[in-house]
Design a protein around this motif. Sequence first.
Motif, PDB file in Angstrom:
ATOM      1  N   TYR A 267      -4.833  -4.414   3.835  1.00 28.63           N
ATOM      2  CA  TYR A 267      -5.077  -4.027   2.435  1.00 28.63           C
ATOM      3  C   TYR A 267      -5.252  -5.260   1.556  1.00 28.63           C
ATOM      4  O   TYR A 267      -6.197  -5.351   0.760  1.00 28.63           O
ATOM      5  CB  TYR A 267      -3.897  -3.179   1.959  1.00 28.63           C
ATOM      6  CG  TYR A 267      -3.834  -2.875   0.480  1.00 28.63           C
ATOM      7  CD1 TYR A 267      -4.845  -2.167  -0.161  1.00 28.63           C
ATOM      8  CD2 TYR A 267      -2.724  -3.283  -0.272  1.00 28.63           C
ATOM      9  CE1 TYR A 267      -4.761  -1.870  -1.522  1.00 28.63           C
ATOM     10  CE2 TYR A 267      -2.632  -2.989  -1.620  1.00 28.63           C
ATOM     11  CZ  TYR A 267      -3.652  -2.285  -2.242  1.00 28.63           C
ATOM     12  OH  TYR A 267      -3.560  -1.993  -3.592  1.00 28.63           O
TER      13      TYR A 267
ATOM     14  N   SER B 175       0.823  -1.210   0.000  1.00 21.82           N
ATOM     15  CA  SER B 175       0.000   0.000   0.000  1.00 21.82           C
ATOM     16  C   SER B 175       0.859   1.261   0.000  1.00 21.82           C
ATOM     17  O   SER B 175       0.331   2.371  -0.034  1.00 21.82           O
ATOM     18  CB  SER B 175      -0.929   0.010   1.220  1.00 21.82           C
ATOM     19  OG  SER B 175      -0.189  -0.055   2.426  1.00 21.82           O
TER      20      SER B 175
ATOM     21  N   ASP C 225     -11.557   1.312  -4.707  1.00 26.25           N
ATOM     22  CA  ASP C 225     -11.532   1.808  -6.089  1.00 26.25           C
ATOM     23  C   ASP C 225     -10.665   0.868  -6.915  1.00 26.25           C
ATOM     24  O   ASP C 225      -9.431   0.895  -6.829  1.00 26.25           O
ATOM     25  CB  ASP C 225     -10.964   3.229  -6.124  1.00 26.25           C
ATOM     26  CG  ASP C 225     -11.000   3.843  -7.511  1.00 26.25           C
ATOM     27  OD1 ASP C 225     -11.654   3.272  -8.406  1.00 26.25           O
ATOM     28  OD2 ASP C 225     -10.366   4.903  -7.713  1.00 26.25           O
TER      29      ASP C 225
ATOM     30  N   ASN D 260     -15.440   1.900   0.099  1.00 25.56           N
ATOM     31  CA  ASN D 260     -14.261   2.753  -0.096  1.00 25.56           C
ATOM     32  C   ASN D 260     -13.143   2.027  -0.832  1.00 25.56           C
ATOM     33  O   ASN D 260     -11.965   2.174  -0.502  1.00 25.56           O
ATOM     34  CB  ASN D 260     -13.745   3.278   1.251  1.00 25.56           C
ATOM     35  CG  ASN D 260     -14.790   4.071   1.995  1.00 25.56           C
ATOM     36  OD1 ASN D 260     -15.499   4.892   1.403  1.00 25.56           O
ATOM     37  ND2 ASN D 260     -14.922   3.835   3.290  1.00 25.56           N
TER      38      ASN D 260
ATOM     39  N   HIS E  23       0.156   0.713  -6.350  1.00 31.07           N
ATOM     40  CA  HIS E  23       1.440   1.424  -6.291  1.00 31.07           C
ATOM     41  C   HIS E  23       2.547   0.452  -5.903  1.00 31.07           C
ATOM     42  O   HIS E  23       2.646   0.035  -4.744  1.00 31.07           O
ATOM     43  CB  HIS E  23       1.360   2.578  -5.279  1.00 31.07           C
ATOM     44  CG  HIS E  23       0.313   3.590  -5.617  1.00 31.07           C
ATOM     45  ND1 HIS E  23       0.535   4.649  -6.468  1.00 31.07           N
ATOM     46  CD2 HIS E  23      -0.983   3.674  -5.227  1.00 31.07           C
ATOM     47  CE1 HIS E  23      -0.575   5.352  -6.578  1.00 31.07           C
ATOM     48  NE2 HIS E  23      -1.514   4.780  -5.843  1.00 31.07           N
TER      49      HIS E  23
ATOM     50  N   GLU F 208      -1.736  -4.639  -6.777  1.00 35.69           N
ATOM     51  CA  GLU F 208      -1.723  -3.377  -6.027  1.00 35.69           C
ATOM     52  C   GLU F 208      -1.588  -2.183  -6.970  1.00 35.69           C
ATOM     53  O   GLU F 208      -1.067  -2.310  -8.088  1.00 35.69           O
ATOM     54  CB  GLU F 208      -0.565  -3.401  -5.030  1.00 35.69           C
ATOM     55  CG  GLU F 208       0.790  -3.564  -5.717  1.00 35.69           C
ATOM     56  CD  GLU F 208       1.812  -4.339  -4.895  1.00 35.69           C
ATOM     57  OE1 GLU F 208       1.399  -5.092  -3.993  1.00 35.69           O
ATOM     58  OE2 GLU F 208       3.018  -4.192  -5.164  1.00 35.69           O
TER      59      GLU F 208
ATOM     60  N   VAL G 172       3.356   7.481  -2.625  1.00 37.16           N
ATOM     61  CA  VAL G 172       1.923   7.458  -2.333  1.00 37.16           C
ATOM     62  C   VAL G 172       1.596   6.300  -1.404  1.00 37.16           C
ATOM     63  O   VAL G 172       2.041   5.172  -1.630  1.00 37.16           O
ATOM     64  CB  VAL G 172       1.106   7.316  -3.641  1.00 37.16           C
ATOM     65  CG1 VAL G 172      -0.384   7.168  -3.343  1.00 37.16           C
ATOM     66  CG2 VAL G 172       1.354   8.510  -4.551  1.00 37.16           C
ATOM     67  N   HIS G 173       0.825   6.592  -0.359  1.00 39.80           N
ATOM     68  CA  HIS G 173       0.263   5.529   0.476  1.00 39.80           C
ATOM     69  C   HIS G 173      -1.213   5.409   0.119  1.00 39.80           C
ATOM     70  O   HIS G 173      -1.983   6.352   0.285  1.00 39.80           O
ATOM     71  CB  HIS G 173       0.418   5.834   1.970  1.00 39.80           C
ATOM     72  CG  HIS G 173      -0.132   4.735   2.839  1.00 39.80           C
ATOM     73  ND1 HIS G 173      -1.443   4.699   3.244  1.00 39.80           N
ATOM     74  CD2 HIS G 173       0.451   3.613   3.334  1.00 39.80           C
ATOM     75  CE1 HIS G 173      -1.654   3.613   3.965  1.00 39.80           C
ATOM     76  NE2 HIS G 173      -0.520   2.940   4.041  1.00 39.80           N
ATOM     77  N   ASP G 174      -1.593   4.238  -0.391  1.00 40.75           N
ATOM     78  CA  ASP G 174      -2.944   4.052  -0.912  1.00 40.75           C
ATOM     79  C   ASP G 174      -3.414   2.644  -0.584  1.00 40.75           C
ATOM     80  O   ASP G 174      -2.953   1.674  -1.173  1.00 40.75           O
ATOM     81  CB  ASP G 174      -2.933   4.273  -2.430  1.00 40.75           C
ATOM     82  CG  ASP G 174      -4.303   4.145  -3.073  1.00 40.75           C
ATOM     83  OD1 ASP G 174      -5.273   3.810  -2.370  1.00 40.75           O
ATOM     84  OD2 ASP G 174      -4.407   4.372  -4.296  1.00 40.75           O
ATOM     85  N   ASP G 175      -4.314   2.540   0.376  1.00 39.22           N
ATOM     86  CA  ASP G 175      -4.850   1.227   0.735  1.00 39.22           C
ATOM     87  C   ASP G 175      -6.313   1.075   0.337  1.00 39.22           C
ATOM     88  O   ASP G 175      -7.032   0.243   0.886  1.00 39.22           O
ATOM     89  CB  ASP G 175      -4.679   0.958   2.230  1.00 39.22           C
ATOM     90  CG  ASP G 175      -5.422   1.964   3.111  1.00 39.22           C
ATOM     91  OD1 ASP G 175      -6.059   2.883   2.567  1.00 39.22           O
ATOM     92  OD2 ASP G 175      -5.362   1.820   4.354  1.00 39.22           O
ATOM     93  N   VAL G 176      -6.736   1.892  -0.640  1.00 41.87           N
ATOM     94  CA  VAL G 176      -8.121   1.803  -1.113  1.00 41.87           C
ATOM     95  C   VAL G 176      -8.216   1.580  -2.613  1.00 41.87           C
ATOM     96  O   VAL G 176      -9.305   1.537  -3.171  1.00 41.87           O
ATOM     97  CB  VAL G 176      -8.929   3.062  -0.735  1.00 41.87           C
ATOM     98  CG1 VAL G 176      -9.014   3.213   0.777  1.00 41.87           C
ATOM     99  CG2 VAL G 176      -8.336   4.315  -1.371  1.00 41.87           C
ATOM    100  N   SER G 177      -7.082   1.406  -3.287  1.00 46.02           N
ATOM    101  CA  SER G 177      -7.081   1.254  -4.744  1.00 46.02           C
ATOM    102  C   SER G 177      -6.291   0.021  -5.159  1.00 46.02           C
ATOM    103  O   SER G 177      -5.372  -0.407  -4.464  1.00 46.02           O
ATOM    104  CB  SER G 177      -6.467   2.485  -5.436  1.00 46.02           C
ATOM    105  OG  SER G 177      -7.108   3.669  -5.045  1.00 46.02           O
TER     106      SER G 177
END
Length: 442
Positions: free
Chosen positions: A335, A212, A273, A271, A306, A304, A218-223
Amino acid sequence: MTPIAPLALAAALSATSVDPHVTQLAAAVDPARMQATVAKLVSFGTRHTLSEAQSPVRGIGAARRWLAGEFAALARQPGARLQPFEDRFTQPPAPRIPRAVEIWNVGAVLPGTDPARAKEAIVLTGHYDSRGSDVANAEVDAPGADDDGSGTALMLELARVLSREQPAIAVYFVAVAGEEQGLNGSTHLAQRLKQEGVRVVAMTAVDMIGSSAGQDGVHDDVSARLFSEGVPAAETEPQRKLREALGGENDGAAREWARYVKRVGERYVENLDLWLMLRRDRIARGSDHLAFSKEGFPAIRLVEAHEHWDRQHQDLRAVGGRAYGDVLAHVDFAYAARLGRALLAAVAELAAAPAPPAEVRLGGAVSPDTHLRLALPADPRAAALVLYRRRADGVTWQRATRYPRQAELVLPDVVPDNFVFAVATVDAEGRESLPVYPGKLE
């Protein structure tokens, strides 16, 4: 003909409601179990396809025997319907494989219950082999926690959660090997299933779902990303001509499966995406879904959003204070479990859904009205239809309308040149088949 209750679209377009049973199944995906699986896989030191095969504690042999034992244990649980699965073969010398080597794909199969669809299946894979900086180095430690311990852990977890289900069609949960050396295990598996007459209606390679925090900062645990081909790799000449006539470059069966996973997955996991990537895979790279695409099966990759390349295909080391290596500490299991829940929901819905239309024909050229003629399936559970529609400049479906079961749909004042259509069947509980794109013109 007048549609029944056209639906307003939200973020997750669908003509069905949330199924409490699927919600319960998705909630059962356990990040702690996935973490324990990856920790065990990492403990084998390396899982390089050419690594030690006889040691009980190190190398690919120890890993595959442990995985086979875990799948077998799931099959022995009270009420479980799983059947252990093994695909063992000798891979001859090939690029990245200097000598013949035995490769094992191990997993489990959840049998289908519809005799009329006994040869249909959904296939899910994660690859349990790993590598370091040098793809030929079978001795160096290669933890492979994210790549692809995370996907392998999800195979065990989905098999566990779904083990007592009674889907209409079979579901395969397979940990494959040889991915890093050239998709060897998945190639053999796809070819074997094809030779055995199994019709894979949807395949997903789960390859790296635990990072994530990307190298882009970038920290992204919703995509997450869903890669799929638009034009089938195994497209025939008649299929090419039809595609060019219809403009179906964005509507191959794999792309439709990716849309389905996005639509259903986002409905069950808040939440979230899922990006519908209009590529087979990342630039000049690939994973096990490509082996299935080559055999003509609809196949996608879940990965993932990213990536962090210091933590991928790297020997364990530190250079100038910069740490390299695919280690357990960098995997976000919460995640990974979220992505697993989304995939589980899509698989559970599709595996239990009625058979899709056998064929959809599109008519209405040089006309203000669209005509769709359907060859309906014999499946008595196909109680109604869902017509998906989008404008021809769109990527995802923009409208879903439910109709009674009928062999023909007429859409007055909907010019077919301006829209793209596909039709799914739906049962009384709201479970939908994959939408079917027109395969003939009238």
